[in-house]
Design an enzyme around this catalytic site. Structure first.
Site, short mmCIF file in Angstrom:
data_model
loop_
_atom_site.label_atom_id
_atom_site.label_comp_id
_atom_site.label_asym_id
_atom_site.label_seq_id
_atom_site.Cartn_x
_atom_site.Cartn_y
_atom_site.Cartn_z
N CYS A 1 -8.31 5.63 -0.18
CA CYS A 1 -8.71 6.82 0.58
C CYS A 1 -8.84 6.55 2.06
CB CYS A 1 -10.03 7.36 0.06
SG CYS A 1 -9.84 8.48 -1.30
N HIS B 1 0.86 -1.18 0.00
CA HIS B 1 0.00 0.00 0.00
C HIS B 1 0.90 1.23 0.00
CE1 HIS B 1 -4.19 -1.66 1.11
NE2 HIS B 1 -3.47 -2.61 0.54
#
Lengths: 293, 293
Positions: free
Chosen positions: A233, A202
């Protein structure tokens, strides 16, 4: 040759607050397939109560275009029932290297989750002898509840998954904290066949491509990513969650590693979904590419 | 110990469409200094006609807080005049590895720019015997007009700058295209003292931290970055230009490399400026940090 496992339709959309209509998901997968991406994690057979965004897994599955290698997340025996009824040939199981994380997310210890998976995998194997199984090891570097994870703990879970018959494990930097030296430390603890290990980074703090570069230099060739950085997000617009497929492709291509994927088609693939979600593109390579005529 | 050269007030603001009031710039530098950043490129004595955003260099300079090592870009003899009058002790000169780029940007070939710099440097040295000079080599990897740049071309310009007396050269990936293998290739061509070479990456396609990791692993310790990723809008909101200081700090800290800089103070330093510019933070590490209480 590297393998890219596109996780946008599953890991991406699962982490977006807005649900996307089923037909839009199918069209998204179609565009991803046309770009040259082959392995696509398309959905999850987790209970719609927990992940309403993917509650249409059984409806979506028959709409997926021919030609892709589609996988679906299966959380337990009930999920497996639904996946088998739907005709799924490739499943993914999800555990972690930290008890605190699995307790919070799937209400089991890591050991308990492996027992469940063992049963799930056995049944899947008997009903789908040609099937394919991926095991996710989340919090491979750090757990949001228990802090840093010892590389040996991650390695143990990964090894257990392969021993019980998984074709591949995917090591996830779930909260996007790792840096290359941690990739090296984990790799030293692994001792597993490199072609059976995928890296799932990530980009929450901008280190995902650096970690990919490190894993690639160590001889690994399987990487997960999400078109348009979907699912990205956790904090605020523009912040990164999943490594964007566009950023991965740019890095690989410029590094002389062939992917066979059309960058522009990938960059465009997520645009209708981002529009539905009310988001602008967050992948830097995607933005750079789309700004050129 | 690494050195971070904060270029937000100069390279950042120069590339933002909106001009920031002088007092706001001084306050920005004050916040950066309080965070622990020492070397700050504060402004440019380029003609206000060309870069109106930095047209207040002479007004800003006396407002800079005590305690920092401030540098200013000086494009030519006239700029040097103004810088000397203002009391500047550290100057930066700006050329490139590509004639096409310098022709377009400073209306000289690279060789002509080096001649100008030679004169500028000589005068600066005679008037500021204790002064410090940095030489920028832009388009160190690729030129937007002439394509890929041969590592030997970049190495030649860098060597020339050091030979004519620069204390340091900063190699700039101006359009943000490089990947780690290009950093390795350029480093092999350099043959210069590592402590005299700074790396100036742009994160336009998400590769800046990977390039920093590569340069660090090769023994380099001087890195440029811009707080909040200022100057980072070559394409669209959220797209990266300058490597954000926050992303650099996160990577270094997590990699066990001490910086002595307070991450949160840096993350907060650019907020008033971003607000003035009507931009939201674009640095991933900044967003991640500010989202935590």
């Amino acid at each position: 040759m590297v393998r890219i496992v596109e996780v946008g339709p599953r890991d991406g959309l699962q982490n977006e607050p807005t649900a996307v209509p089923t037909a839009e998901k199918a069209a998204f997968v179609q565009r991803l397939l046309e770009s040259g991406l082959k392995e696509i994690e398309a959905t999850s057979f987790v209970s719609p109560k927990w992940v309403p965004q993917l509650g249409d897994a059984a409806e979506l599955w028959p709409l997926l275009p021919k030609g892709g290698l589609y996988s679906a997340l299966v959380p337990n025996e009930r999920g497996l029932d639904r996946a088998l009824e739907t005709g799924v040939q490739r499943i993914a199981l999800f555990t972690a290297a930290s008890d605190a994380f699995t307790q919070k997310n799937i209400n089991m210890t890591v050991a308990e989750s492996l027992d469940v998976f063992s049963a799930v995998m056995e049944r899947f194997r008997s009903e789908r002898p040609e099937g394919w199984v991926r095991g996710y090891v989340s919090t491979a570097f750090e757990c949001p509840y228990a802090g840093k994870v010892d590389p040996s703990a991650t390695a143990d879970v990964a090894r257990r998954l392969l021993e019980m018959g998984a074709d591949e494990v995917s090591l996830g930097d779930t909260i996007g904290v790792a840096v290359p030296r941690e990739v090296r430390a984990l790799e030293r603890a692994l001792g597993l066949p490199k072609e059976k290990v995928a890296w799932h980074f990530h980009d929450t703090r901008g280190t995902a491509v650096a970690n990919i570069a490190e894993a690639l230099s160590l001889g690994y060739t399987v990487f997960d990513s999400s078109a348009g950085g979907l699912g990205g997000c956790p904090y605020a617009p523009g912040a990164g969650g999943n490594l964007a497929t566009e950023d991965l492709l740019y890095f690989l291509d410029r590094s002389g590693v062939p992917t066979g994927v059309d960058h522009r088609l990938v960059a465009e693939a997520s645009l209708p979904i981002l529009s539905l979600l009310g988001r602008s593109p967050s992948s830097k390579a995607q933005l750079a590419l789309l700004s050129r005529p």
